[in-house]
Motif scaffolding. Sequence first.
Motif, PDB file in Angstrom:
ATOM      1  N   VAL A 273       0.845  -1.201   0.000  1.00  0.00           N
ATOM      2  CA  VAL A 273       0.000   0.000   0.000  1.00  0.00           C
ATOM      3  C   VAL A 273       0.878   1.247   0.000  1.00  0.00           C
ATOM      4  N   VAL A 274       0.630   2.130  -0.961  1.00  0.00           N
ATOM      5  CA  VAL A 274       1.282   3.440  -1.016  1.00  0.00           C
ATOM      6  C   VAL A 274       0.432   4.402  -0.194  1.00  0.00           C
ATOM      7  N   ARG A 275       0.954   4.786   0.959  1.00  0.00           N
ATOM      8  CA  ARG A 275       0.219   5.680   1.841  1.00  0.00           C
ATOM      9  C   ARG A 275       0.148   7.089   1.258  1.00  0.00           C
ATOM     10  N   ASP A 276      -1.024   7.708   1.393  1.00  0.00           N
ATOM     11  CA  ASP A 276      -1.227   9.093   0.954  1.00  0.00           C
ATOM     12  C   ASP A 276      -0.745   9.308  -0.480  1.00  0.00           C
ATOM     13  N   ALA A 277      -1.207   8.431  -1.359  1.00  0.00           N
ATOM     14  CA  ALA A 277      -0.784   8.528  -2.761  1.00  0.00           C
ATOM     15  C   ALA A 277      -1.206   9.848  -3.389  1.00  0.00           C
ATOM     16  N   HIS A 278      -2.259  10.448  -2.879  1.00  0.00           N
ATOM     17  CA  HIS A 278      -2.746  11.708  -3.439  1.00  0.00           C
ATOM     18  C   HIS A 278      -1.805  12.869  -3.158  1.00  0.00           C
ATOM     19  N   ARG A 279      -0.883  12.698  -2.237  1.00  0.00           N
ATOM     20  CA  ARG A 279       0.064  13.765  -1.904  1.00  0.00           C
ATOM     21  C   ARG A 279       1.372  13.656  -2.695  1.00  0.00           C
ATOM     22  N   LEU A 280       1.528  12.591  -3.472  1.00  0.00           N
ATOM     23  CA  LEU A 280       2.783  12.336  -4.169  1.00  0.00           C
ATOM     24  C   LEU A 280       2.715  12.773  -5.623  1.00  0.00           C
ATOM     25  N   THR A 281       3.844  13.256  -6.135  1.00  0.00           N
ATOM     26  CA  THR A 281       3.943  13.545  -7.564  1.00  0.00           C
ATOM     27  C   THR A 281       4.109  12.231  -8.321  1.00  0.00           C
ATOM     28  N   THR A 282       4.052  12.314  -9.634  1.00  0.00           N
ATOM     29  CA  THR A 282       4.215  11.102 -10.439  1.00  0.00           C
ATOM     30  C   THR A 282       5.587  10.480 -10.222  1.00  0.00           C
ATOM     31  N   VAL A 283       6.605  11.309 -10.140  1.00  0.00           N
ATOM     32  CA  VAL A 283       7.959  10.794  -9.907  1.00  0.00           C
ATOM     33  C   VAL A 283       8.071  10.171  -8.522  1.00  0.00           C
ATOM     34  N   GLN A 284       7.465  10.793  -7.530  1.00  0.00           N
ATOM     35  CA  GLN A 284       7.484  10.224  -6.179  1.00  0.00           C
ATOM     36  C   GLN A 284       6.709   8.910  -6.114  1.00  0.00           C
ATOM     37  N   LEU A 285       5.604   8.846  -6.840  1.00  0.00           N
ATOM     38  CA  LEU A 285       4.853   7.602  -6.915  1.00  0.00           C
ATOM     39  C   LEU A 285       5.707   6.491  -7.518  1.00  0.00           C
ATOM     40  N   ALA A 286       6.435   6.820  -8.580  1.00  0.00           N
ATOM     41  CA  ALA A 286       7.285   5.824  -9.232  1.00  0.00           C
ATOM     42  C   ALA A 286       8.338   5.296  -8.268  1.00  0.00           C
ATOM     43  N   ALA A 287       8.939   6.194  -7.509  1.00  0.00           N
ATOM     44  CA  ALA A 287       9.976   5.777  -6.565  1.00  0.00           C
ATOM     45  C   ALA A 287       9.400   4.906  -5.454  1.00  0.00           C
ATOM     46  N   GLU A 288       8.235   5.276  -4.953  1.00  0.00           N
ATOM     47  CA  GLU A 288       7.619   4.505  -3.867  1.00  0.00           C
ATOM     48  C   GLU A 288       7.149   3.137  -4.360  1.00  0.00           C
ATOM     49  N   LEU A 289       6.607   3.071  -5.544  1.00  0.00           N
ATOM     50  CA  LEU A 289       6.199   1.791  -6.109  1.00  0.00           C
ATOM     51  C   LEU A 289       7.389   0.856  -6.285  1.00  0.00           C
ATOM     52  N   ALA A 290       8.494   1.407  -6.773  1.00  0.00           N
ATOM     53  CA  ALA A 290       9.699   0.596  -6.960  1.00  0.00           C
ATOM     54  C   ALA A 290      10.240   0.105  -5.623  1.00  0.00           C
ATOM     55  N   ARG A 291      10.220   0.967  -4.615  1.00  0.00           N
ATOM     56  CA  ARG A 291      10.733   0.586  -3.297  1.00  0.00           C
ATOM     57  C   ARG A 291       9.890  -0.516  -2.669  1.00  0.00           C
ATOM     58  N   LEU A 292       8.581  -0.351  -2.711  1.00  0.00           N
ATOM     59  CA  LEU A 292       7.704  -1.344  -2.101  1.00  0.00           C
ATOM     60  C   LEU A 292       7.733  -2.671  -2.865  1.00  0.00           C
ATOM     61  N   THR A 293       7.889  -2.597  -4.174  1.00  0.00           N
ATOM     62  CA  THR A 293       7.980  -3.821  -4.969  1.00  0.00           C
ATOM     63  C   THR A 293       9.210  -4.627  -4.576  1.00  0.00           C
ATOM     64  N   GLU A 294      10.315  -3.951  -4.397  1.00  0.00           N
ATOM     65  CA  GLU A 294      11.542  -4.640  -3.997  1.00  0.00           C
ATOM     66  C   GLU A 294      11.407  -5.247  -2.607  1.00  0.00           C
ATOM     67  N   LEU A 295      10.801  -4.525  -1.682  1.00  0.00           N
ATOM     68  CA  LEU A 295      10.585  -5.064  -0.345  1.00  0.00           C
ATOM     69  C   LEU A 295       9.666  -6.280  -0.386  1.00  0.00           C
ATOM     70  N   ALA A 296       8.667  -6.230  -1.247  1.00  0.00           N
ATOM     71  CA  ALA A 296       7.747  -7.369  -1.366  1.00  0.00           C
ATOM     72  C   ALA A 296       8.464  -8.596  -1.898  1.00  0.00           C
ATOM     73  N   ARG A 297       9.334  -8.412  -2.868  1.00  0.00           N
ATOM     74  CA  ARG A 297      10.044  -9.547  -3.463  1.00  0.00           C
ATOM     75  C   ARG A 297      11.024 -10.183  -2.494  1.00  0.00           C
ATOM     76  N   THR A 298      11.578  -9.383  -1.600  1.00  0.00           N
ATOM     77  CA  THR A 298      12.530  -9.922  -0.624  1.00  0.00           C
ATOM     78  C   THR A 298      11.859 -10.342   0.674  1.00  0.00           C
ATOM     79  N   GLY A 299      10.543 -10.196   0.754  1.00  0.00           N
ATOM     80  CA  GLY A 299       9.831 -10.581   1.965  1.00  0.00           C
ATOM     81  C   GLY A 299      10.066  -9.654   3.128  1.00  0.00           C
ATOM     82  N   SER A 300      10.394  -8.393   2.856  1.00  0.00           N
ATOM     83  CA  SER A 300      10.751  -7.449   3.913  1.00  0.00           C
ATOM     84  C   SER A 300       9.716  -6.355   4.141  1.00  0.00           C
ATOM     85  N   LEU A 301       8.522  -6.535   3.641  1.00  0.00           N
ATOM     86  CA  LEU A 301       7.496  -5.510   3.831  1.00  0.00           C
ATOM     87  C   LEU A 301       6.994  -5.526   5.276  1.00  0.00           C
ATOM     88  N   PRO A 302       7.001  -4.389   5.959  1.00  0.00           N
ATOM     89  CA  PRO A 302       6.407  -4.345   7.300  1.00  0.00           C
ATOM     90  C   PRO A 302       4.897  -4.481   7.215  1.00  0.00           C
TER      91      PRO A 302
END
Length: 489
Positions: free
Chosen positions: A367-396
């Motif tokens: 889940v991307v928290r407060d997605a409405h507050r993020l720019t498109t570039v910030q959304l891209a960075a957050e999506l990439a970060r969370l995807t990597e955490l999900a693949r490594t099993g490290s999502l809180p």
Amino acid sequence: MTTATLHEQLFRLPDLGEGLTEAEIIDWKVAVGDTVTIDQIVVEVETAKAAVEVPVPYAGTVLRLHAEAGTALGVGEPLITVGSGVPAGADGTGGRPGEDAAERYREEEQAGSGNVLIGYGTGHEPAPRRRRRRGAPTATASATSATSAIDSTAAAGPAAVVVPAADSAFAADSTSTAGPTPTAGPATAAGPAAAVVPHAPRAISPLVRRMAREHGIDLTALAPSGPAGVVLRRDVEQAVAQGTRPPAEPAPSVEPVSNGPVRIPLRGVRRAVADKLSRSRTEIPDATTWVDVDATGLLQAKKALEAAEPGRRVGLLALLARICVAGLRRYPELNSAVDTERREILRFEEVHLGFAAQTDRGLVVPVVRDAHRLTTVQLAAELARLTELARTGSLPPDRLTGGTFTLNNYGVFGVDGSTPIINHPEAALLGVGRIVDKPWVVDGALAVRKVTQLSFSFDHRVCDGGVAGGFLRFVADCVERPATLLADV
């Protein structure tokens, strides 16, 4: 010598996140007799959301582990008991014989445990594990008792609950075997078995059994170097390094069973997905609508954004996320949930955007928290970060709950369309198929364009087809003409 009294402190399985009612023990990081500090990680569990490493809020000596690996515990059930004070034998003079051998076995049980996730605790770094060695290295009646406990534990299976005595360093020693037992001293990886037992070698550790199975090693043909004739990890590693595979005994003949099913328990993430989707189908009167769209303009916008600033990557998922957020601002009815007990619609001001991610552990929805507050570039960075955490099993856990709308890009699996099931308790979900070349009419002329299909499932309790159709048409227009988004900037 006097024996200090230990004050027992029971720690129960804590609440690990929103809506989580139970967890399955994956691996204990400590054993009975270990010394722990406040906030030290003591166990790894798997919840319906993720794998979680749980710290203990007490300091002292581990007296009891209330469940074995593989056991499912409910929130609030006993997990571990810690005693404060100085246990008997802490000075090195009063420990029971055979505890060194038991301690070596405990170390083997811990081998191979990797950090997966720290999603619960007070925020401190995990304290280094300290081990208090007690007793002499000579194994006597207590070692034999520990052997009996190992046998009974193995026979009990993964669902058995083991509750050792409070004053035991490894297992209950209320019974002992008469007569002397062999000395269980340390052994090297290349040395002979450290303990001579009148029965076949045993491998109690699930890690050891898995390693042997993966490398085709017959455990019964190995010389055990562990206490009480237990095959340790180093024994399997030695066999693998030598490239030897002891001949396995011929498999017993099995009578074919007509239509015999293979039963696979629903656990962890798989169970959570099953429960959530079943509940969604049971509670939500959903409907699905879809439309084919020309995504050529969206791909061109992606290239333009990346060209404007070399090195910056903006994926299609980020652009689709930006479009969904803009659509939810226009149609806030869809950013909601239904409270069935109070018969109320809960409409949310914030957009917490979930997106489906396939991992080795199964399907998860970060889940991307407060997605409405993020720019498109910030959304891209957050999506990439969370995807990597999900693949490594490290999502809180807090990143796997609380979503208000979900975006599912199932096109990555090579499919065109779907009727996606709503991620309960949300009210809507947008699915995106693969982008392929198709003939398309542009300004009255036939052309080859990049076409995709958008599928939109919605809860018919929160809105009617007009709202759902309006949202989907807005998304489609933004995909075909990304400049449409400028109206909401």
